[in-house]
Write a protein that holds these residues in place. Structure first.
Motif, PDB file in Angstrom:
ATOM      1  N   ILE A   1       0.842  -1.199   0.000  1.00  0.00           N
ATOM      2  CA  ILE A   1       0.000   0.000   0.000  1.00  0.00           C
ATOM      3  C   ILE A   1       0.874   1.244   0.000  1.00  0.00           C
ATOM      4  CG2 ILE A   1      -1.688   1.320   1.327  1.00  0.00           C
ATOM      5  CD1 ILE A   1      -2.832  -1.333   2.307  1.00  0.00           C
ATOM      6  N   ALA A   2       1.922   1.226   0.824  1.00  0.00           N
ATOM      7  CA  ALA A   2       2.838   2.367   0.864  1.00  0.00           C
ATOM      8  C   ALA A   2       3.536   2.547  -0.483  1.00  0.00           C
ATOM      9  CB  ALA A   2       3.869   2.172   1.977  1.00  0.00           C
ATOM     10  N   ALA A   3       3.881   1.446  -1.143  1.00  0.00           N
ATOM     11  CA  ALA A   3       4.512   1.539  -2.464  1.00  0.00           C
ATOM     12  C   ALA A   3       3.561   2.150  -3.480  1.00  0.00           C
ATOM     13  CB  ALA A   3       4.973   0.155  -2.924  1.00  0.00           C
ATOM     14  N   ALA A   4       2.266   1.792  -3.438  1.00  0.00           N
ATOM     15  CA  ALA A   4       1.282   2.364  -4.362  1.00  0.00           C
ATOM     16  C   ALA A   4       1.136   3.870  -4.134  1.00  0.00           C
ATOM     17  CB  ALA A   4      -0.060   1.661  -4.193  1.00  0.00           C
ATOM     18  N   ILE A   5       1.082   4.274  -2.855  1.00  0.00           N
ATOM     19  CA  ILE A   5       0.984   5.703  -2.546  1.00  0.00           C
ATOM     20  C   ILE A   5       2.237   6.427  -3.014  1.00  0.00           C
ATOM     21  CG2 ILE A   5       0.750   7.390  -0.699  1.00  0.00           C
ATOM     22  CD1 ILE A   5      -1.792   5.831  -1.257  1.00  0.00           C
ATOM     23  N   ALA A   6       3.400   5.841  -2.779  1.00  0.00           N
ATOM     24  CA  ALA A   6       4.656   6.470  -3.197  1.00  0.00           C
ATOM     25  C   ALA A   6       4.720   6.610  -4.712  1.00  0.00           C
ATOM     26  CB  ALA A   6       5.839   5.650  -2.689  1.00  0.00           C
ATOM     27  N   LEU A   7       4.207   5.606  -5.441  1.00  0.00           N
ATOM     28  CA  LEU A   7       4.196   5.692  -6.902  1.00  0.00           C
ATOM     29  C   LEU A   7       3.287   6.822  -7.368  1.00  0.00           C
ATOM     30  CD1 LEU A   7       5.217   4.409  -9.508  1.00  0.00           C
ATOM     31  CD2 LEU A   7       3.261   2.866  -9.436  1.00  0.00           C
ATOM     32  N   ALA A   8       2.142   6.984  -6.728  1.00  0.00           N
ATOM     33  CA  ALA A   8       1.243   8.084  -7.082  1.00  0.00           C
ATOM     34  C   ALA A   8       1.873   9.435  -6.775  1.00  0.00           C
ATOM     35  CB  ALA A   8      -0.081   7.933  -6.321  1.00  0.00           C
ATOM     36  N   VAL A   9       2.563   9.532  -5.633  1.00  0.00           N
ATOM     37  CA  VAL A   9       3.253  10.772  -5.288  1.00  0.00           C
ATOM     38  C   VAL A   9       4.349  11.069  -6.309  1.00  0.00           C
ATOM     39  CG1 VAL A   9       4.755  11.864  -3.580  1.00  0.00           C
ATOM     40  CG2 VAL A   9       2.708  10.651  -2.839  1.00  0.00           C
ATOM     41  N   GLY A  10       5.080  10.035  -6.722  1.00  0.00           N
ATOM     42  CA  GLY A  10       6.109  10.236  -7.731  1.00  0.00           C
ATOM     43  C   GLY A  10       5.536  10.700  -9.053  1.00  0.00           C
ATOM     44  N   ALA A  11       4.383  10.148  -9.457  1.00  0.00           N
ATOM     45  CA  ALA A  11       3.732  10.573 -10.694  1.00  0.00           C
ATOM     46  C   ALA A  11       3.283  12.027 -10.605  1.00  0.00           C
ATOM     47  CB  ALA A  11       2.552   9.664 -11.005  1.00  0.00           C
ATOM     48  N   PHE A  12       2.745  12.428  -9.461  1.00  0.00           N
ATOM     49  CA  PHE A  12       2.351  13.823  -9.277  1.00  0.00           C
ATOM     50  C   PHE A  12       3.573  14.745  -9.319  1.00  0.00           C
ATOM     51  CE2 PHE A  12       1.730  17.394  -6.301  1.00  0.00           C
ATOM     52  CZ  PHE A  12       0.718  18.068  -6.967  1.00  0.00           C
ATOM     53  N   TYR A  13       4.644  14.330  -8.671  1.00  0.00           N
ATOM     54  CA  TYR A  13       5.870  15.124  -8.677  1.00  0.00           C
ATOM     55  C   TYR A  13       6.415  15.256 -10.098  1.00  0.00           C
ATOM     56  CZ  TYR A  13      10.488  16.715  -7.088  1.00  0.00           C
ATOM     57  OH  TYR A  13      11.641  17.425  -6.879  1.00  0.00           O
ATOM     58  N   LEU A  14       6.314  14.188 -10.889  1.00  0.00           N
ATOM     59  CA  LEU A  14       6.739  14.245 -12.285  1.00  0.00           C
ATOM     60  C   LEU A  14       5.920  15.279 -13.049  1.00  0.00           C
ATOM     61  CD1 LEU A  14       8.216  13.102 -14.817  1.00  0.00           C
ATOM     62  CD2 LEU A  14       6.380  11.415 -14.970  1.00  0.00           C
TER      63      LEU A  14
END
Length: 734
Positions: free
Chosen positions: A336-349
């Protein structure tokens, strides 16, 4: 007991038996035979090591290297290959590899060849997809277009990029798809359709052979011309409808404005660069200090920033979920934390501008977080190889960019160093640390980890920094030891918290903390940059030296067994060649022929035709003494030409009037002119209008005296090949 036939002759030889007696009929092997035995034994040992590494699936890593090398090979070919030939060769190699696999062996070399050819095909397909008209001659007129990008730059005028372009008196089939314009007025709104009067010109080439090529970068951005606007651009059609890039740009502007409202000064400019990729407001003095201190990498949103943002989000989400006993025992909180981190990374991109380095960093992070979903190690060379496949397939041109080379080599070296540290033999016989020793152990280990990481990454990337930028930061280890803990533990986590708090209007406190950390980073950068000898200038050296050094680093990083030690040889050979063959140019000519730089008899570089403080003047004079030596002879100019006496008894003449050809073609060895030189000009090197239009910027090197000790040996380098590739644009007489 003697053998039948009586006594053996002395030629038969003897060898001792187990009980000490001599056994007849044996000759001990000679030195050459023993060397052959040893060589065969060593070869067998190497085969065992290769087999062992391949059993651990290290062979996949070299497939990514082959794919990347294929893309690089396409871009350095002397002329354009046929797409059909590349696709046919790739398909043949794939089919041959499949047949070899079905037969039970020998497939890997064919798979490696197939990957290499696939990389070449990817490069060709990318270039074909970007082919578009390019402006061949300077022109002026009315134009219209839609604003798709804006760029603000500190101490420079802003720029915009237009698409859907229409240019007066230029047919649609000859009109570039995108153009870049410099403005002296306020920027128009993003997404609006504008019109105005502008001066357009072909995209400029490198300032010197081997330097940064703006035309190549613009080609892969889809831009076919650059210029400036007369007056202002008028909005003829406001923004209408919903455009994703307009919405993202509005979010970026809002975040940048929130940052400016909360903090001020240099910290605000760098915070905007770190969070939304807007580097335009950073002062040149701060950029120079960070570069000299070895900290320039913190300004480019790359793997470091993406890892810190996504890693902080992963850690925070996992810590929050772990507070619940039910969630910790029942839910897969790590995934779950990995999914949230991936979404945060996509937003940061999305808010960072989405440049090549950021996209590459996001791909690497996405591969690592996907590995968490699959219960695989997140940080491994295999994941790095997958990221390389994805990045090169999407943007094959990036293999020749320093960002790609430095980021992937640095990560590969760091992961290899971690593997070597993990697999080291350990002796856990010592008593565990207690008391004060236990308290001090963690900060010492943390400092040592930062130092070792900086050292490994710095050694892996230094060849590329020397080759592409011509300089090395002497105290980068010191600068990173001071600054990186601040960036990792204070600046970027506070930046992420500020982004989360902005929708609630609570960003002032975390931005203040972030600005405080940035101020400390800048102070440390200026301190390190002020140390004597903080920068080591490296003269240009051949690409073969870089290829050997990078090949050695890759070999050291990708093998796990003792095979890796063989990478030291090409690394040392490449370093030696860089030292032996590196040399500063003695003559530089820009692609238009207006500016010339040449060394006088004392070795001092003089520039004529470029004003002091201009981009060209600063690039050419970088690393040179600020003031002319007392009595140093410079260019002697009149209305017809400028003449300079150079080392080795050479004379250079920059001709500005055709009348000077009759005299200077006989007395000067080097002629530089914007005019067409006479066909019978007797000068040894003639760089005239035709040569500049065909080959761009020129550089001359005085290598050494000839065999007769009388004729200097000159080497000529040009920024454009005789046969131009699509990103070079057509030759034009300017």
């Amino acid at each position: 007991m003697e053998p039948s036939g009586g006594q053996s002759s002395a030629a038969d030889g003897e060898r001792p038996s187990q009980d000490g007696r001599r056994i007849e009929g044996f000759l001990p092997p000679g030195r050459l035979t023993r060397f052959g035995y040893g060589l065969a034994s060593h070869a067998a040992h190497l085969r065992d090591q290769v087999a062992h590494d391949f059993e651990e699936r290290r062979g996949f890593l070299f497939l990514a290297v082959g794919f990347s090398c294929g893309a690089a090979t396409y871009f350095i070919l002397p002329r354009e290959p046929l797409l059909s030939a590349l696709l046919l060769a790739t398909g043949t190699a794939v089919f041959a590899a499949f047949l070899a696999w079905r037969r039970g062996g020998g497939a890997y070399p064919l798979v490696l060849v197939a990957c290499f050819l696939a990389g070449m095909s990817a490069g060709k397909l990318r270039v074909e997809s970007l082919r578009a008209p390019m402006v061949e001659h300077p022109l002026s007129g009315q134009l219209t277009g839609r604003v798709v990008a804006v760029e603000t730059r500190a101490e420079r005028t802003p720029r915009v990029v237009l698409d859907q372009v229409s240019i007066e008196r230029l047919p649609a089939e000859e009109t570039p798809h995108k153009i870049r314009l410099t403005l002296r007025t306020d920027l128009p709104p993003l997404g609006a359709r504008v019109e105005g009067s502008a001066r357009l010109a072909p995209l400029p080439g490198p300032a010197m052979p081997g330097g940064y090529d703006p035309a190549r970068a613009a080609f892969f951005d889809g831009i076919g011309a650059s210029g400036f606007v007369f007056g202002a651009l008028t909005v003829v059609e406001p923004v209408s409808g919903v455009h994703v890039f307009v919405a993202i740009a509005a979010i970026r502007r809002a975040i940048a404005q929130r940052i400016t409202d909360a903090v001020a000064g240099p910290a605000a400019a760098i915070a905007a660069a770190l969070l939304v990729g807007d580097r335009g407001q950073i002062a040149d003095a701060d950029v120079d200090a960070l570069r000299i201190a070895g900290l320039a990498h913190i300004l480019a949103i790359s793997g470091l920033h993406m890892m810190l943002i996504a890693g902080t989000a992963f850690w925070l989400m996992r810590a929050v979920l772990a507070l619940s006993e039910h969630a910790a025992l029942v839910l897969p909180i790590r995934k779950i934390a990995a999914a949230i981190a991936l979404a945060v990374g996509a937003f940061y991109l999305s808010i960072s501008g989405g440049n090549v380095a950021t996209i590459r960093a996001f791909v690497m992070i996405a591969v690592m977080l996907t590995a968490v979903f699959l219960d695989r190690p997140a940080l491994s060379l295999r994941n790095l190889a997958i990221a390389a496949f994805v990045v090169v397939a999407l943007q094959p041109e990036s293999v020749l960019e320093p960002g790609f080379q430095m980021s992937f080599l640095a990560v590969a070296a760091l992961v290899a160093a971690w593997e070597a540290w993990r697999d080291r033999p350990r002796h856990d016989l010592a008593e565990p640390a207690r008391g004060l020793a236990r308290l001090l152990r963690r900060p010492i280990v943390a400092i040592g980890t930062v130092g070792l990481t900086t050292l490994v990454a710095g050694l892996a990337t230094s060849p590329f920094a020397a080759f592409h930028f011509g300089r090395l930061a002497s105290y980068s280890l010191l600068g990173n030891l001071i600054a990186m803990p601040l960036v990792s533990l204070l600046v970027m986590p506070a930046g992420l918290i500020s982004l989360i708090a902005m929708p609630f209007g609570l960003e002032v406190l975390p931005l203040t903390v972030m600005a405080w950390g940035i101020d400390l980073v800048l102070a440390s950068a200026h301190f390190v940059a002020s140390l004597p000898g903080a920068t080591v200038l490296v003269p240009p050296f051949p690409a073969i030296a870089l290829m050997l050094m990078s090949g050695g680093i890759l070999w050291l990083s990708l093998w796990r067994s003792q095979l890796r030690l063989y990478g030291i040889a090409p690394l040392l050979v490449g370093t030696f060649l860089a030292w032996l063959l590196g040399a500063e140019p003695d003559v530089l000519v820009d692609e238009a022929g207006r500016a010339v730089a040449a060394r006088d008899v004392s070795g001092h570089l003089h520039v004529v035709g470029a004003r002091q403080g201009s981009f060209l003047h600063d690039v050419w004079r970088e690393g040179e003494p600020e003031d002319d030596p007392a009595g140093a002879p410079g260019f002697r100019c009149d209305d017809e030409a400028c003449v300079l006496e150079m080392p080795e008894g050479l004379t250079l003449s920059r001709v500005t009037d055709p009348v000077a050809f009759s005299e200077d073609c006989h007395r000067a060895e080097i002629i530089v002119t914007q005019l067409r030189a006479p066909a019978d000009c007797a000068a040894r090197f003639v760089i005239d209008r035709s040569a500049l239009a065909a080959h761009g910027a020129h550089a001359l090197f005085i290598a050494h005296r000839g065999p007769d000790r009388a004729t200097p040996h000159l080497e000529l380098r040009m920024s454009r090949p005789s046969i131009r590739r699509p990103w070079h644009g057509p030759p034009a007489l300017r």
